[in-house]
Scaffold this motif. Structure first.
Motif, PDB file in Angstrom:
ATOM      1  N   LEU A   4      -7.000 -24.375 -62.165  1.00 38.16           N
ATOM      2  CA  LEU A   4      -8.301 -24.540 -61.533  1.00 38.16           C
ATOM      3  C   LEU A   4      -8.277 -25.592 -60.422  1.00 38.16           C
ATOM      4  CD1 LEU A   4     -11.505 -24.572 -63.651  1.00 38.16           C
ATOM      5  CD2 LEU A   4     -11.389 -25.587 -61.408  1.00 38.16           C
ATOM      6  N   LEU A   5      -7.516 -26.651 -60.648  1.00 37.77           N
ATOM      7  CA  LEU A   5      -7.419 -27.701 -59.620  1.00 37.77           C
ATOM      8  C   LEU A   5      -6.846 -27.145 -58.324  1.00 37.77           C
ATOM      9  CD1 LEU A   5      -6.266 -30.957 -61.422  1.00 37.77           C
ATOM     10  CD2 LEU A   5      -8.267 -30.671 -59.955  1.00 37.77           C
ATOM     11  N   ALA A   6      -5.870 -26.258 -58.464  1.00 40.75           N
ATOM     12  CA  ALA A   6      -5.289 -25.651 -57.263  1.00 40.75           C
ATOM     13  C   ALA A   6      -6.369 -24.874 -56.520  1.00 40.75           C
ATOM     14  CB  ALA A   6      -4.130 -24.737 -57.648  1.00 40.75           C
ATOM     15  N   HIS A   7      -7.210 -24.138 -57.273  1.00 41.75           N
ATOM     16  CA  HIS A   7      -8.320 -23.418 -56.655  1.00 41.75           C
ATOM     17  C   HIS A   7      -9.306 -24.365 -55.998  1.00 41.75           C
ATOM     18  CE1 HIS A   7      -8.831 -19.092 -56.922  1.00 41.75           C
ATOM     19  NE2 HIS A   7      -7.831 -19.166 -57.773  1.00 41.75           N
ATOM     20  N   GLU A   8      -9.591 -25.467 -56.709  1.00 41.04           N
ATOM     21  CA  GLU A   8     -10.564 -26.418 -56.189  1.00 41.04           C
ATOM     22  C   GLU A   8     -10.087 -26.997 -54.866  1.00 41.04           C
ATOM     23  OE1 GLU A   8     -11.440 -29.735 -58.723  1.00 41.04           O
ATOM     24  OE2 GLU A   8     -12.834 -30.598 -57.287  1.00 41.04           O
ATOM     25  N   ARG A   9      -8.787 -27.315 -54.804  1.00 38.30           N
ATOM     26  CA  ARG A   9      -8.257 -27.871 -53.562  1.00 38.30           C
ATOM     27  C   ARG A   9      -8.513 -26.941 -52.400  1.00 38.30           C
ATOM     28  NH1 ARG A   9      -2.989 -29.392 -56.772  1.00 38.30           N
ATOM     29  NH2 ARG A   9      -3.853 -31.226 -57.774  1.00 38.30           N
ATOM     30  N   GLU A  10      -8.276 -25.633 -52.641  1.00 46.80           N
ATOM     31  CA  GLU A  10      -8.489 -24.681 -51.550  1.00 46.80           C
ATOM     32  C   GLU A  10      -9.957 -24.607 -51.175  1.00 46.80           C
ATOM     33  OE1 GLU A  10      -6.564 -21.141 -52.932  1.00 46.80           O
ATOM     34  OE2 GLU A  10      -4.649 -22.197 -52.895  1.00 46.80           O
ATOM     35  N   THR A  11     -10.832 -24.658 -52.195  1.00 46.20           N
ATOM     36  CA  THR A  11     -12.264 -24.571 -51.931  1.00 46.20           C
ATOM     37  C   THR A  11     -12.739 -25.781 -51.153  1.00 46.20           C
ATOM     38  OG1 THR A  11     -12.542 -23.400 -53.992  1.00 46.20           O
ATOM     39  CG2 THR A  11     -14.510 -24.343 -53.008  1.00 46.20           C
ATOM     40  N   VAL A  12     -12.376 -26.965 -51.654  1.00 46.84           N
ATOM     41  CA  VAL A  12     -12.766 -28.193 -50.976  1.00 46.84           C
ATOM     42  C   VAL A  12     -12.318 -28.135 -49.518  1.00 46.84           C
ATOM     43  CG1 VAL A  12     -12.302 -30.664 -50.832  1.00 46.84           C
ATOM     44  CG2 VAL A  12     -12.815 -29.629 -53.036  1.00 46.84           C
ATOM     45  N   SER A  13     -11.101 -27.616 -49.325  1.00 46.60           N
ATOM     46  CA  SER A  13     -10.565 -27.559 -47.967  1.00 46.60           C
ATOM     47  C   SER A  13     -11.381 -26.626 -47.090  1.00 46.60           C
ATOM     48  CB  SER A  13      -9.134 -27.058 -47.970  1.00 46.60           C
ATOM     49  OG  SER A  13      -8.453 -27.606 -49.031  1.00 46.60           O
ATOM     50  N   SER A  14     -11.696 -25.441 -47.638  1.00 47.33           N
ATOM     51  CA  SER A  14     -12.371 -24.480 -46.765  1.00 47.33           C
ATOM     52  C   SER A  14     -13.787 -24.956 -46.470  1.00 47.33           C
ATOM     53  CB  SER A  14     -12.361 -23.088 -47.391  1.00 47.33           C
ATOM     54  OG  SER A  14     -13.104 -23.095 -48.577  1.00 47.33           O
ATOM     55  N   VAL A  15     -14.411 -25.677 -47.398  1.00 43.32           N
ATOM     56  CA  VAL A  15     -15.738 -26.223 -47.143  1.00 43.32           C
ATOM     57  C   VAL A  15     -15.646 -27.361 -46.126  1.00 43.32           C
ATOM     58  CG1 VAL A  15     -17.660 -27.515 -48.155  1.00 43.32           C
ATOM     59  CG2 VAL A  15     -16.712 -25.557 -49.361  1.00 43.32           C
ATOM     60  N   GLY A  16     -14.571 -28.149 -46.217  1.00 44.35           N
ATOM     61  CA  GLY A  16     -14.455 -29.333 -45.380  1.00 44.35           C
ATOM     62  C   GLY A  16     -14.026 -29.069 -43.946  1.00 44.35           C
ATOM     63  N   LEU A  17     -13.748 -27.820 -43.625  1.00 46.25           N
ATOM     64  CA  LEU A  17     -13.238 -27.549 -42.290  1.00 46.25           C
ATOM     65  C   LEU A  17     -14.290 -27.735 -41.213  1.00 46.25           C
ATOM     66  CD1 LEU A  17     -10.985 -24.439 -42.749  1.00 46.25           C
ATOM     67  CD2 LEU A  17     -10.354 -26.791 -42.295  1.00 46.25           C
ATOM     68  N   PRO A  18     -13.908 -28.411 -40.145  1.00 51.88           N
ATOM     69  CA  PRO A  18     -14.853 -28.551 -39.041  1.00 51.88           C
ATOM     70  C   PRO A  18     -15.110 -27.188 -38.399  1.00 51.88           C
ATOM     71  CG  PRO A  18     -12.715 -29.471 -38.453  1.00 51.88           C
ATOM     72  CD  PRO A  18     -12.624 -29.045 -39.882  1.00 51.88           C
ATOM     73  N   ALA A  19     -16.362 -26.904 -38.140  1.00 48.32           N
ATOM     74  CA  ALA A  19     -16.689 -25.622 -37.527  1.00 48.32           C
ATOM     75  C   ALA A  19     -17.563 -25.871 -36.317  1.00 48.32           C
ATOM     76  CB  ALA A  19     -17.418 -24.745 -38.539  1.00 48.32           C
ATOM     77  N   GLY A  20     -17.742 -24.836 -35.545  1.00 47.10           N
ATOM     78  CA  GLY A  20     -18.702 -24.914 -34.445  1.00 47.10           C
ATOM     79  C   GLY A  20     -18.109 -25.430 -33.153  1.00 47.10           C
ATOM     80  N   ARG A  21     -18.930 -26.116 -32.386  1.00 51.40           N
ATOM     81  CA  ARG A  21     -18.551 -26.489 -31.025  1.00 51.40           C
ATOM     82  C   ARG A  21     -17.453 -27.542 -31.013  1.00 51.40           C
ATOM     83  NH1 ARG A  21     -23.064 -28.751 -27.695  1.00 51.40           N
ATOM     84  NH2 ARG A  21     -23.635 -29.690 -29.685  1.00 51.40           N
ATOM     85  N   PRO A  22     -16.629 -27.551 -29.944  1.00 54.28           N
ATOM     86  CA  PRO A  22     -15.652 -28.635 -29.806  1.00 54.28           C
ATOM     87  C   PRO A  22     -16.374 -29.985 -29.786  1.00 54.28           C
ATOM     88  CG  PRO A  22     -15.196 -26.894 -28.215  1.00 54.28           C
ATOM     89  CD  PRO A  22     -16.491 -26.541 -28.881  1.00 54.28           C
TER      90      PRO A  22
END
Lengths: 392, 379
Positions: free
Chosen positions: A245-263
């Motif tokens: 589960l921790l491995a899954h959580e790491r991926e989730t945290v990462s995908s949520v934490g990604l900067p998005a939108g304008r430069p």
């Protein structure tokens, strides 16, 4: 027209007709997210409708089988749906630890009865879950956890305390690591159990953070009775599940934490101004450009790791790498946003700053390198599992 | 397109890896350096490159080349990086060939490209005029003279310029230094009257040249691309070179890191491998992460040059900058983690640091490409 082309066309038309306009705006604050649960809070009627409509199609979890509340889509169709949602800028209809964390565990380790009981309410956003992992004396050394589940015939009697339980005060159920064998070595006496947060003896206390918000709680268990059928997997084999589960959580945290939108540079130009199209502050401009280079490269690395996975060449500890780097990037991003904002970014209250949104997000980002396994733990994992460096 | 190598590309990598490790390992560079070789690379090796199809890697098969793409070129560059192999592959097979191919003069290409693919022609771009890469600052003058032009000015950091048969010279035919308009590219014979070449042995034991053009006259048909509008062609040739250098830096960084990792496992102090110390493990893990991320950026740049050349600039800037910083980190950590032996000339690791510094600087360092990305993103 191929079946997939038809699916794309129909999906596009359906999204255009059914995704409310305010659900096509980017998520700015945590409060913009929809978490469902028994006591759901909707920021707008559009948000409520969007969840209801997506649930009806099983599209909160498009690739789950229909019998568990999913959309029954193929991987290819799921990809098309996500691409079409991105194209329209659709928000996720439902954010859920149940979907991201518990469901993968139930699919892999749960029994059929548990899947039938828990997966459909997760898919429909009716039950909101929280994760009982960390304890006051078990942070990075999670396997030393001491919350005890004593064998009491047809049930476990749970006593102890968890901490950093995300949204425990708003959750309906908890998945929880407990000690079921005190005599065994620490990794071999842990079990993974599920219980209702309204069970007598469960209480929560929100923790006020430096951001002025309280997304985490202390969670207390005082003689909580948990039916034995709520044990997932085998007794004393919970550590294996925890690691999965921790491995899954790491991926989730990462995908949520990604900067998005304008430069970032364009955002900075709003406060700092430009001359001949070049950001007025030369030092900050260079820092921002170097950040953007790393952020673009990181997005490409995520794409590549997905492609490697599909080709059966994935590295086992890639999730640690992703978790580590996304935390660093997100913290750099928020530091740069604070510099770009200057004194305006320091306002803590009032409309103009949207209640100090930028400063609060900056402070919140400091947790990125701590939650879900600290960056130092991620580096340990990389050193040992990928680089095969010897133990101390 | 998936960001991984295809099966065919994996085969190219395997064959290039075996070939270079066998024919041109680091000892090959060391020998050329220590014997103060007059050429600085092996002409025999260059003919072997031709036999492998490397010299004509980008040249169509009809003109004697391999007709492959930028990903394949990058694969070879990565292996060159691992072995620190000196050769005119970058200057001639990639940058030079790109300028000719994208100029597209059929008669000229029929004459030159088969020679280039056979390893019988060395061709290099002369663009820099000062210590930092700044192509728009081109000031070397091209004055109209009779039926052609007269070139006057100095170039530096002309890779393989000491042995080049032909130069592609970026010159100012109109406008002022700093402007992209008014740049014209000329193909100039190295033996032409008024060309003076000074070999510059660089810190990495590779070679470049300072070249003086003292009123060198060329015909109008020496022009590559359009008169006064040579900028797109110049950028195209440079971007192929930059992506290739990014691949070289990525390969070089990985090799330096691999050697460091082996050393951490083998070297013992205080009765145990130094790689068991957490302070060193974390440094190694950071380098690993940086290099992994760079791999993706480099492959994306190469793939985009193949699939959508006109839109590759931003990805090339990201790749060159990332590869530059991550390889720099890898070689700096490599020397530090090797301790005293890393400071000795006898040990190879220092050679990786030297090459990384040169490849960082060539065709724009990470700061140059960060500025470029910022402009592309409108700030």
């Amino acid at each position: 027209m191929s079946d997939l082309e038809r699916f794309r066309r129909e999906t596009r038309a359906w999204l255009e007709a059914n995704c409310p306009p305010d659900m096509r705006q980017p998520v700015v604050a945590d409060e913009d997210r929809c978490w469902g649960g028994r006591r759901p809070t909707f920021k707008s009627e559009g948000q409520r409708l969007w969840l209801e409509r997506m649930v009806a199609r099983g599209w909160t979890v498009p690739e789950w089988p229909q019998q568990y509340g999913g959309g029954g889509l193929s991987r290819e169709e799921g990809r098309i749906l996500r691409a079409e949602m991105r194209r329209l800028g659709c928000r996720s209809p439902l954010d859920s630890f149940g979907i991201w964390m518990l469901a993968p565990v139930l699919f892999k380790y749960g029994n059929e009865e548990q899947r039938r009981e828990h997966l459909p309410p997760i898919a429909r956003g009716e039950i909101r879950w929280c994760q009982g992992y960390s304890e006051p004396n078990s942070g990075s050394d999670l396997a030393s956890l001491a919350t005890r589940a004593a064998d009491n015939g047809d049930h476990f009697l749970v006593n102890g305390q968890k901490i950093w339980t995300s949204y425990a005060d708003k959750a309906d159920w908890i998945f929880c690591l407990v000690r079921t064998d005190e005599a065994a070595p620490k990794h071999l006496g842990i079990s993974f159990i599920l219980f209702d947060m309204t069970t007598p003896g469960v209480s929560t206390k929100p923790i006020l953070l430096i951001s002025g918000k309280s997304p985490f709680c202390e969670t207390f268990f005082d003689n909580v009775r948990v039916p034995k059928r709520n044990l997932v997997g085998d007794i004393n084999k919970g550590w294996e599940i925890a690691k999965y589960l921790l491995a899954h959580e790491r991926e989730t945290v990462s995908s949520v934490g990604l900067p998005a939108g304008r430069p970032l540079g364009q955002i900075a130009a709003e406060t700092l101004g430009s001359q001949d199209g070049v950001l007025a502050d030369a030092c900050l401009r260079a820092d921002i450009a170097r950040f953007e280079i790393d952020a673009i490269a990181f997005q490409l690395a995520l794409e590549r790791s997905g492609d490697l996975l599909k080709a059966g060449q994935a590295s086992p500890a890639v999730s640690s790498m992703v978790k580590f780097y996304s935390a660093e990037l997100n913290q750099r991003r928020h530091e740069l946003l604070m510099v770009a904002g200057g004194s305006a970014a320091l306002e803590w209250e009032g409309e103009r700053s949207r209640s100090g949104e930028r400063a609060r997000n900056w402070l919140r980002s400091k947790g990125n390198s701590i939650e879900g396994g600290t960056n130092e733990v991620q580096l340990n994992v990389i050193a040992k599992r990928i680089l095969d460096l010897p133990g101390a | 397109m998936a960001l991984i190598l295809t099966e065919e590309q994996t085969m190219v990598r395997d064959s290039a890896r075996a070939f270079l490790a066998d024919k041109a390992p680091v000892a090959h560079l060391r020998k050329l350096r220590d014997s103060r070789d007059r050429v600085g690379f092996s002409r025999e090796l260059w003919k072997a490159f031709a036999a492998m199809g490397f010299c004509g890697i980008l040249v169509p098969e009809a003109l004697g080349g391999s007709g492959l793409g930028h990903v394949e070129a990058g694969i070879i560059m990565a292996e060159i990086g691992r072995n620190l192999t000196p050769s005119p592959f970058l200057s001639t097979a990639l940058v030079g060939a790109t300028a000719l191919l994208r100029d597209g003069n059929a008669a000229r290409n029929r004459e030159l490209l088969p020679k280039l693919a056979a390893g019988d022609l060395i061709l290099t771009l002369a663009v820099d005029e000062r210590a930092k890469h700044a192509p728009a600052a081109t000031a070397l003058t091209a004055e109209r003279s009779g039926n052609g032009f007269k070139l006057t000015g100095d170039k530096c950091f002309v890779v393989d310029g000491h042995v080049a048969d032909l130069f592609i010279v970026a010159a100012r035919s109109a406008g002022a230094p700093g402007e992209r308009e008014g740049v014209t590219l000329f193909l100039v014979d190295a033996r032409a009257q008024g060309v003076a070449v000074e070999r510059t042995v660089m810190v990495d034991a590779h070679n470049a040249a300072r070249v003086r053009f003292d009123g060198v006259t060329v015909d109008a048909d020496a022009v590559l691309g359009e008169i006064d509008r040579g900028w797109p062609l110049l950028e195209a040739a440079l971007d192929v070179g930059r992506a290739a250098l990014a691949a070289e830096l990525a390969g070089l960084g990985e090799e330096a890191f691999g050697r460091t990792l082996s050393y951490l496992k083998a070297r013992k102090q205080f009765g145990r491998p130094i790689g068991s110390f957490q302070a060193l493990q974390h440094r190694a893990a950071r380098v690993f992460v940086e290099l992994e991320i760079t791999q993706a950026a480099v492959l994306k740049a190469l793939q985009t040059l193949d699939a959508d050349f006109e839109r590759a600039a931003a990805f090339v800037a990201v790749a060159k900058a990332r590869a530059g910083t991550s390889a720099t980190l890898a070689v700096q950590e490599a020397v530090q983690l090797h301790g005293g032996i890393g400071m000795t000339d006898e040990f190879d690791i220092g050679l990786f640091m030297k090459r990384a510094r040169v490849a960082q600087e060539l065709f724009g360092d990470d700061g140059f490409h960060a500025d470029r990305l910022a402009r592309l993103q409108n700030y």
